[in-house]
Design a protein around this motif. Sequence first.
Motif, short mmCIF file in Angstrom:
data_model
loop_
_atom_site.label_atom_id
_atom_site.label_comp_id
_atom_site.label_asym_id
_atom_site.label_seq_id
_atom_site.Cartn_x
_atom_site.Cartn_y
_atom_site.Cartn_z
N ASN A 334 25.80 52.11 7.18
CA ASN A 334 25.14 52.88 6.14
C ASN A 334 23.71 52.38 5.92
OD1 ASN A 334 25.26 50.56 4.49
ND2 ASN A 334 27.27 51.14 3.71
N PHE A 335 22.99 53.06 5.03
CA PHE A 335 21.57 52.78 4.85
C PHE A 335 21.33 51.37 4.33
CE2 PHE A 335 17.72 52.81 2.19
CZ PHE A 335 16.78 53.19 3.14
N ASP A 336 22.12 50.93 3.36
CA ASP A 336 21.92 49.60 2.77
C ASP A 336 22.10 48.49 3.81
OD1 ASP A 336 21.38 50.68 0.32
OD2 ASP A 336 23.45 50.51 -0.41
N LEU A 337 23.15 48.60 4.63
CA LEU A 337 23.37 47.59 5.66
C LEU A 337 22.27 47.63 6.72
CD1 LEU A 337 27.24 47.83 6.15
CD2 LEU A 337 25.95 46.17 4.82
N GLU A 338 21.80 48.85 7.00
CA GLU A 338 20.71 48.97 7.96
C GLU A 338 19.46 48.27 7.45
OE1 GLU A 338 17.91 52.49 9.84
OE2 GLU A 338 19.98 52.97 9.28
N GLN A 339 19.17 48.42 6.15
CA GLN A 339 18.00 47.77 5.58
C GLN A 339 18.15 46.25 5.58
OE1 GLN A 339 16.10 50.64 5.93
NE2 GLN A 339 14.96 49.49 4.40
N ARG A 340 19.36 45.78 5.34
CA ARG A 340 19.59 44.34 5.41
C ARG A 340 19.28 43.82 6.82
NH1 ARG A 340 20.85 40.72 1.11
NH2 ARG A 340 21.73 41.96 -0.58
N ALA A 341 19.71 44.57 7.82
CA ALA A 341 19.46 44.16 9.19
C ALA A 341 17.97 44.23 9.52
CB ALA A 341 20.25 45.04 10.15
N ARG A 342 17.29 45.22 8.99
CA ARG A 342 15.85 45.33 9.24
C ARG A 342 15.10 44.16 8.60
NH1 ARG A 342 14.41 49.55 11.99
NH2 ARG A 342 15.74 51.41 12.06
N GLY A 343 15.69 43.63 7.53
CA GLY A 343 15.08 42.45 6.93
C GLY A 343 15.08 41.26 7.89
N LEU A 344 16.09 41.20 8.77
CA LEU A 344 16.14 40.13 9.76
C LEU A 344 15.02 40.28 10.79
CD1 LEU A 344 19.99 39.93 10.48
CD2 LEU A 344 18.63 38.46 8.98
N LEU A 345 14.61 41.53 11.04
CA LEU A 345 13.57 41.76 12.05
C LEU A 345 12.24 41.14 11.65
CD1 LEU A 345 14.25 45.49 13.03
CD2 LEU A 345 14.89 43.43 14.29
N THR A 346 12.00 41.02 10.35
CA THR A 346 10.73 40.45 9.88
C THR A 346 10.61 38.97 10.25
OG1 THR A 346 11.69 39.89 7.72
CG2 THR A 346 10.68 42.07 7.96
N THR A 347 11.73 38.36 10.61
CA THR A 347 11.72 36.94 11.00
C THR A 347 11.82 36.77 12.52
OG1 THR A 347 14.13 36.73 10.80
CG2 THR A 347 12.83 36.34 8.82
N ASN A 348 11.63 37.87 13.27
CA ASN A 348 11.80 37.83 14.73
C ASN A 348 13.16 37.27 15.11
OD1 ASN A 348 9.24 38.88 15.13
ND2 ASN A 348 8.29 36.87 15.40
N TYR A 349 14.18 37.83 14.48
CA TYR A 349 15.54 37.31 14.60
C TYR A 349 16.07 37.43 16.03
CZ TYR A 349 20.46 36.54 13.38
OH TYR A 349 21.74 36.05 13.28
N VAL A 350 16.65 36.35 16.52
CA VAL A 350 17.34 36.33 17.81
C VAL A 350 18.75 35.82 17.54
CG1 VAL A 350 17.42 35.36 20.12
CG2 VAL A 350 15.22 35.91 19.09
N GLY A 351 19.74 36.62 17.91
CA GLY A 351 21.12 36.26 17.58
C GLY A 351 22.00 36.11 18.79
N ASN A 352 23.16 35.51 18.60
CA ASN A 352 24.11 35.29 19.68
C ASN A 352 24.97 36.50 19.97
OD1 ASN A 352 24.98 32.69 21.30
ND2 ASN A 352 23.75 32.03 19.55
N LEU A 353 24.71 37.61 19.30
CA LEU A 353 25.42 38.86 19.58
C LEU A 353 24.43 39.94 19.98
CD1 LEU A 353 27.91 38.70 16.59
CD2 LEU A 353 28.47 38.39 18.97
N CYS A 354 23.36 40.07 19.20
CA CYS A 354 22.39 41.14 19.46
C CYS A 354 21.20 40.66 20.26
CB CYS A 354 21.90 41.74 18.14
SG CYS A 354 20.94 40.59 17.15
N GLY A 355 21.18 39.40 20.66
CA GLY A 355 20.06 38.90 21.43
C GLY A 355 18.75 39.12 20.71
#
Length: 543
Positions: A334-355
Motif C-alpha cells: 500500500n501507499f504508506d508502506l511504499e513511502q516508508r520504503a522510499r524513505g530508505l532510498l534517501t540513505t542509498n540503502y543496500v539490503g541483503n534482499l533487495c540489493g
Amino acid sequence: MPPDRERTRIVRVRTGCLTCRRRKKKCDEVHPICGGCVRNDLGCQWPTTIPGRRNSGSPKDIPTDAERRRSSPGGSLEELGIVSIPGSASSRRLSSVSSIGAPSAEGGDLVDLDGATILDAEALHRKASVANSIGNIEEVVASPSMVGHVVPRTLSMLPGYDAESYQLLSHYLSTTADCMANGTTPINPFLVQVVPLAFTSDLLLQLVITQSAAHRAFRRRDESDSLAQSHYTKSIRLFRKGVTDFLDGKEPNPLMLLVGALLMCFTETAKGDMTGTVFDHLSAANSLLVKLLEKSDAAVPRDLKAFVVEYYVYTASVSMISIDARLSGQIFLNFDLEQRARGLLTTNYVGNLCGCWLELLLLIPCIFDLGRQWMTGDSDNHAPTADDFALFASIQAQILRWSPYASVDPEVYLAGLIFQQAMLIYLYSSLGGYQFAADGIYKGLIQSAVSEAMNYLEQLLPSARINSGMCWPIAVVGSCLEDPERQETLRLRTRKMATHFGLGNMDRTLQLLEAMWRLPFPEAGPWNISRTMQQHQIWISFA
C-alpha cells in the motif's frame, strides 16, 4: 624471636579453595569467596566435594549473580575452556558476524562473546547457543567436560528441544542463513537480526528451526521428511496462538509476530511450496507491519525497522507477478508502506534482499496497476489512452535513468543490471505488446531487453550468493525466451543454482518456465505467469 613467646605452628589445611592450594597459601575457607581471593582479586574455585562433608555446601553457600561476576576471571568463554570455537571453514564463511550475543538478563542487551563473563547458568547457556553460529554446536552438546563446575552437564541450552533441534539450529547458522541473504552487505541480517530475536521468543526460535528443517529436507531432496513436517506443523500452531494472543490484547508488541510471518514466507521459499501459502503469510504480515511502524524508534530499533520494511517490500513486490491482473486488483504494497520504503532510498540503502535495486522494486506496483487497467478494459481491442502512454513513458524513463550504485560489488552491480532489463520487459509487455504487432516495436524492445539480460546472466556465476534473489528476473526473462538454445542455457543455470543453494523456489521457478516454454509464444510473457500457475497449480514465491 623472644624466648618467652610460644612458637606458633602454621597448619596448612587440605580443605581450602583450589586457588589458595595452587598458591600454597592458607585459606580461611569462607564461602563462596575466601578472604585471600578477595584481597588479591582472584577467582575463587572450590572442589565439588570437601573431605569430611557429605555435601559441598548448603543453599545459602550458593553465590549470587553479583558474587559470580566478582569471582569470574573475566575471560571469554573460549578462555575458560567452556566452549570451543574452532576456526572452521563455516566460521570463516560467516564473516558477516563480527560479534553475536545472546540477550542478557538486563534489558535484552546483546553480550559480546569475545568478552563474555559467567553471569548465571541461563545466561551461559544462551551465550553458548549463540556461540555456535561461529563454531560447531554439536561440540558443545556432546562435550563431556565442563570446566569449573559452573554448569551441570545435563542442563540443556534449549529447554524443550532435542538433539535434532541442535543440529537444525547449527544448519541454520552455518548454511540456511547464508543461502537466504544475497551477500550484498558484510552483515547478514538473518544472523544478526533474526537470531538474537529468536533467543527471546519461543515462536521465532521454532520458526528458525522449521526453516532450517525445510531447507535441509529440500537439499536432501526428501520432500517426505517427517521431521521437517512435524516442525512445520508446530510452527503453524504456535503462530496461530500468537495471533490469537495479539488479537486478545495479551501481546501488545507485533514485532515477534511480524518477523514470524516473514520467516514463514521464507520457509515456504526454502521448501518450494506450490500451494500459495506464502500469500496468506504476506496478508498477515501486512497488517502487523503497519502496526509496528506506528511505534517509535525507542520501542523498535531503527535498523530492525529498516530490515523488516525491506523484508516485506521485497517479498510483496516480487510476489505481485503471481496475481492475475485481469481478475484481481489486489496489491500487497500500500501507499504508506511504499513511502516508508522510499524513505530508505534517501540513505542509498543496500539490503541483503533487495540489493541496490529497491527503487526498481517500488515501480512494480505502478506497472501492475498500468497493466491491470489495460487488461480489464471494456473492449479487447481498445487502444491505450493518452494517460496510459504518459504513465508508461514516466515509468520507462525512471527505469532507464536508474543505475546501480558504483560502491557495490561487481556481482551486485551485474544483478542490478539484470533486474533493470527484467523491469523493462515487465513494462513493455504491460500494454499487450505481444498481441499488438507480431514484428512491431514492442516485440523488438522486449527481445532487446531479453538479450541484454541473458548476456549479464552469463557473466554471473550460478554459485554467486547474489543468485539467491534472482528468481524473479529469471522468471520474467525466461517467460519471453523463444530460442531453444537460450532456454537450455537458462535451464542448466537454474538447475545449478537449485543444487548449490538448495532453495525450493529455484527448482519451482524452473518447473514454471518449463510449462511456459510449451505454450505458443503469444501466450507467454510475464503477464501470463499467473495463468500458467493456475493451469498447472504451481503457486510459488519468487522471493
